[in-house]
Enzyme design. Structure first.
Site, PDB file in Angstrom:
ATOM      1  N   HIS A 167      12.793  -5.398  18.297  1.00  0.00           N
ATOM      2  CA  HIS A 167      13.976  -4.541  18.302  1.00  0.00           C
ATOM      3  C   HIS A 167      15.094  -5.292  17.595  1.00  0.00           C
ATOM      4  CE1 HIS A 167      16.608  -1.308  19.856  1.00  0.00           C
ATOM      5  NE2 HIS A 167      17.535  -2.257  19.804  1.00  0.00           N
ATOM      6  N   CYS A 168      15.549  -4.743  16.493  1.00  0.00           N
ATOM      7  CA  CYS A 168      16.548  -5.412  15.669  1.00  0.00           C
ATOM      8  C   CYS A 168      17.944  -4.919  16.049  1.00  0.00           C
ATOM      9  CB  CYS A 168      16.285  -5.144  14.187  1.00  0.00           C
ATOM     10  SG  CYS A 168      17.454  -5.985  13.096  1.00  0.00           S
ATOM     11  N   PRO A 169      18.805  -5.783  16.570  1.00  0.00           N
ATOM     12  CA  PRO A 169      20.158  -5.337  16.928  1.00  0.00           C
ATOM     13  C   PRO A 169      21.029  -5.055  15.718  1.00  0.00           C
ATOM     14  CG  PRO A 169      19.930  -7.692  17.264  1.00  0.00           C
ATOM     15  CD  PRO A 169      18.569  -7.197  16.912  1.00  0.00           C
ATOM     16  N   GLY A 172      20.102  -1.582  14.958  1.00  0.00           N
ATOM     17  CA  GLY A 172      20.191  -0.719  16.131  1.00  0.00           C
ATOM     18  C   GLY A 172      18.967   0.148  16.332  1.00  0.00           C
TER      19      GLY A 172
END
Length: 424
Positions: A167-169, A172
């Site tokens: 999950h890439c912040p 998003g």
């Protein structure tokens, strides 16, 4: 009015444009990423590329520097939007666990009505074949399904994602089967954009040194924006450049970030590795699979009703257990009533009356009876006042109301005997 799927979605995603765009719960971080890309490019175009328009006189080639910067930035932003606003490969969750996997486990039992009843269980894992090698897949309690191979549940988005990478912040969104290609292109393109801005900013410093016949310090004072851009791009390259190199390694070995970090120390055989060339072809040259979710579709009423029903057979097992406990309680009550009826039958009552009457001398019994009013004498006990209900389903006995009245009248009449009469 019927609702659409995105309106009743159980994940943590955010939808825009009526379900056409899907983002993660941390979609606000996407605005930070946009600013980190757009602001430096604007500074570059205003303070660097604009002054380099006339440095290449032939065919006005200097304008190409400005055009390339703008077009390449738009390309990077499109890749960012494709990465963050599309379904990454979400596996639709079930409304109830898979019934075909249920089984009774005698080793795990629960006590129902004093008896050990086998508990309803189903296996937490099962094996599937991948390239001729068995692979164990796990059951997801949240989505109520067995995850496909390489699928994992994202705790941030609260969804199971096929070929889950991470999950890439910064975008998003989860990175999975359907957007990994765009994510890699975005990261690699951002790396090239940093190199482009860094190189042309350094070139502009060189141009200033040649024009003013000065040192590098004087040129840097002449264009502080170039210095800032060079420092910014140098720092950014350590992140996006390192990320690009790491994912090149993952693609060449057909791994995901999740698999690399989780199973690195296990020395497992990578059953998905098809060779370096085939691995790259799998990522970049295969058709992107269509989404398994139609977020704009209307929710069917049958599906809504299904969610209100018991989702597992455990509820049925509990209901059966409750019914068993009720039947056993009824049988216990019936047994107690039977014992009471056997202990206090008509013969016991008559014997009790005779035994109580024998305590008074026979010659005084008539006097005591004459002293008592006729209205205080209890009626005779009739054998037919006992009504048996034996043969019913409960197997219980009932005591007629006449017997109860008889006992109360006899007790009342005895309580009114005067002390003198009792002495006699």
């Amino acid at each position: 009015m019927a609702k659409r799927v995105h309106e009743v979605w159980k994940g943590s995603n955010k939808f825009f444009l009526g379900g056409r765009l899907i983002f993660g719960p941390d979609a606000r971080s996407l605005l930070v990423t946009l600013m980190l890309i757009i602001i430096p490019v604007i500074i570059f175009c205003v303070f660097v590329a604009r002054h380099l328009r006339h440095e290449f006189s032939s065919y006005n080639a200097g304008y190409a520097i400005l055009v390339v910067a703008i077009v390449f930035t738009i390309y990077v932003l499109v890749l960012l939007l494709l990465t963050s606003s599309r379904d990454p490969g979400i596996v639709p969750r079930n409304s109830h666990p898979p019934e075909e996997e249920f089984r009774y486990d005698s080793s795990v039992s629960m006590e129902v009505g004093g008896r050990q009843t086998p508990s309803l269980q189903f296996p937490r894992t099962r094996e599937v074949m991948v390239n001729g090698i068995p692979v164990r897949v796990k059951y997801c309690d949240t989505c109520m399904l067995y995850r496909p191979p390489r699928c994992s549940h994202c705790s941030i988005c609260n969804n199971c994602v096929e070929r889950f990478d991470h999950h890439c912040p910064w975008v998003g969104q989860c990175i999975g089967l359907r957007n990994y290609r765009f994510f890699f292109c975005f990261v690699s393109s951002a790396t090239l954009l940093c190199i482009y801005v860094f190189a042309l900013s350094a070139f502009y410093i060189k141009v200033l040194m040649d024009d003013h016949q000065g040192t590098v310090w004087k040129a840097m004072k002449e264009s502080p924006a170039s210095v800032i851009l060079m420092a910014y791009c140098f720092i950014s390259l350590w992140f996006v450049g390192g990320l690009t190199g790491f994912h090149l390694y993952l693609i060449s070995t057909n791994q995901t970030t999740y698999e690399n970090f989780r199973y690195r120390a296990d020395n497992r055989i990578n059953v998905y590795d098809r060779g370096c060339i085939n691995n790259f072809l799998e990522v970049f040259c295969t058709k992107v699979k269509p989404s398994k979710n139609n977020f704009r579709a209307f929710v069917q009423e049958e599906a809504q009703r299904a969610t209100t029903l018991p989702t597992t057979r455990e509820a049925e097992a509990e209901d059966i257990g409750d019914r068993r406990m009720k039947v056993e309680d009824d049988m216990d009550i019936g047994g107690d009533l039977l014992k009471i009826s056997q202990r206090h039958n008509i013969e016991d009552i008559e014997a009790d009356i005779r035994s109580r009457g024998s305590d008074v001398p026979q010659h005084n019994s008539s006097e005591a009876d004459s002293a008592l009013g006729s209205d205080r004498r209890g009626p005779a006990v009739q054998p037919d006042t006992w009504h048996s209900s034996w043969g019913r389903s409960s197997g219980s006995w009932e005591i007629a109301t006449e017997v109860v009245g008889t006992n109360s009248n006899i007790t009342e009449s005895r309580s009114h005997v005067t002390p003198k009469e009792a002495h006699l």
